[in-house]
Design a protein around this motif. Structure first.
Motif, PDB file in Angstrom:
ATOM      1  N   LYS A  52       0.821  -1.211   0.000  1.00 37.84           N
ATOM      2  CA  LYS A  52       0.000   0.000   0.000  1.00 37.84           C
ATOM      3  C   LYS A  52       0.854   1.261   0.000  1.00 37.84           C
ATOM      4  N   SER A 256       5.799   1.951   4.695  1.00 37.12           N
ATOM      5  CA  SER A 256       6.333   3.293   4.464  1.00 37.12           C
ATOM      6  C   SER A 256       7.846   3.385   4.561  1.00 37.12           C
ATOM      7  N   HIS A 353       2.298  12.452   4.201  1.00 33.16           N
ATOM      8  CA  HIS A 353       1.921  11.034   4.281  1.00 33.16           C
ATOM      9  C   HIS A 353       2.183  10.415   2.913  1.00 33.16           C
ATOM     10  N   ASP A 355       1.650   7.203   1.501  1.00 35.64           N
ATOM     11  CA  ASP A 355       0.735   6.335   0.717  1.00 35.64           C
ATOM     12  C   ASP A 355      -0.358   7.097  -0.049  1.00 35.64           C
TER      13      ASP A 355
END
Ligand code: PLP
Ligand code: MN
Length: 385
Positions: A52, A256, A353, A355
């Protein structure tokens, strides 16, 4: 007439059209190696990185080259786009419940096409959903192929999942094992997303120990009832070391770590310093399109180019430092940009962020030594169908 591409392989970064989603390959490669090193001291942990974050076969193949063979993803859309293009993907967990006739049909197509090469696992938290998946597998006539399932346990996220150590958990194991010959019971998913960005390390350690205790209680209840629990999966970039140290999980799912973002860079390490476990490799490349006053820069990357859900991006300035003070649909202003930058200069932004920022783009611009080396598609982007 086709539009001019953002860039070609060989284009220098300063000449790449903007806004563009840039990945600095050597920095990403360093993060892959750092993860490898971090896990060397935990031989009981399988690295199962989450797709993701980057949503692309290009970086999944980079992870494969760095020794990864198992992944997870959040949505069928990610699996469908990426799995066919990653030969080393022998194991894929969709960390979600697959519900609805059409979704289940799509899952069956995926299993049909890839089961000889790839073990496919989904999460379950509902016995009727298990029965529906089993019936679909039976209809798909795949001989002895099995769809693997993990029960999702709610270890504090308060989203999906059965309660830790509950009767509902045992019921899932029982239904899968005794009523669903086309499913394979594989264990439990225990992921607590809310802990990833707890800044204080000691506080986070204690909270993760609580997650591990819930996972342990779940395994114990399953085993007491005669069901095995070979896989205990969970943990992200912010917590995977702590789950590994707690000793209950045997897989981790960081995503991440490949890119990092502003939110993750605010986490503190054990000594209270900003953590430097991983470095920023993902940037939004943007052009200063106006400088109406000495203190106001306007760049061409607004909310269509960088996600704002975890706060604004920060500017990796060529000449200025500063941050966004406001953001509109297509432009953003950095009112503190007082330095030498002039109209036409480019700036790099670190997304708040990673994603959801990736989800805004069709392709990456991969660079090394300031020059474009690849323009790979982001196959798993989109609304998450
Ligand atoms: N596992 C699951 C189930 C997740 O939902 C997420 C992210 O939301 C992750 C792992 C990876 O988290 P991160 O990208 O913060 O490492
Ligand atoms: Mn995230």
């Amino acid at each position: 007439m086709t539009a001019l591409a953002l860039a070609e392989v060989g284009t220098r970064l300063a000449l790449v059209d903007t806004p563009a989603l840039v990945v600095v390959q050597p920095k990403l490669d360093a993060n892959l190696q750092r993860m490898r090193t971090a896990l060397q001291q935990f031989p009981h942990i399988t690295l199962r990185p989450h797709l993701k974050a980057h949503k692309s076969s290009y970086f999944a193949n980079a992870q494969a080259a760095a020794g990864v063979s198992a992944w997870c993803c959040q949505k069928l859309q990610e699996a469908e786009g990426i799995l066919p293009k990653v030969p080393g993907m022998r194991d894929l967990l969709i960390t979600n419940e697959i519900v609805g006739k059409r979704k289940v049909e799509r899952l069956m197509s995926l299993v049909k096409e890839h089961h000889a090469r790839t073990k496919i696992t989904v999460l379950v938290d509902d016995v009727d959903n298990c029965r529906a998946l089993n019936a679909a597998m039976a209809n798909a006539s795949l001989d002895d192929a099995k769809l693997h399932v993990l029960a999702e346990v709610d270890v504090g996220q308060e989203r999906c999942g059965v309660a830790p150590g509950s009767e509902d958990l045992v019921a899932l194991a029982r239904v899968v094992t005794e009523e669903c010959p086309h499913l394979h019971w594989s264990g439990i998913q225990c992921y607590q997303g809310k802990l990833q960005h707890v800044r204080n390390y000691e506080e986070k350690r204690q909270l993760v120990n609580g997650v591990a205790a819930k996972a342990d209680a779940s395994r114990t209840v399953l085993e007491e009832n005669g069901f095995p629990c070979p896989i205990i999966s969970g943990g992200g970039t912010g917590t995977f070391v702590l789950e590994a140290q707690a000793g209950v999980h045997n897989e981790c799912q960081p995503g991440s770590y490949v890119f990092m973002d502003v939110d993750y860079s605010k986490n503190l390490d054990q000594s209270g310093q900003l953590t430097t476990d991983f470095e920023h490799s993902l940037f939004v490349h943007t052009t200063i399109m106006s400088k109406p006053t000495a203190t106001r820069l306007v760049v061409d990357a607004g909310m269509k180019a960088v996600s704002l859900d975890s706060g604004p991006p920060i500017v990796v300035a060529l000449h200025d430092d500063g941050s966004f003070t406001s953001c509109a649909e297509e432009v953003a202003w950095d009112a503190r940009g007082r330095g030498k930058s002039v109209v036409g200069d480019t700036l790099q932004l670190i997304p708040g962020h990673c994603d959801p920022t990736v989800n805004l783009y069709d392709q990456y611009v991969v660079i090394a030594d300031g020059v474009v080396t690849a323009l790979p598609p982001i196959e798993g982007r989109g609304p998450g169908v």
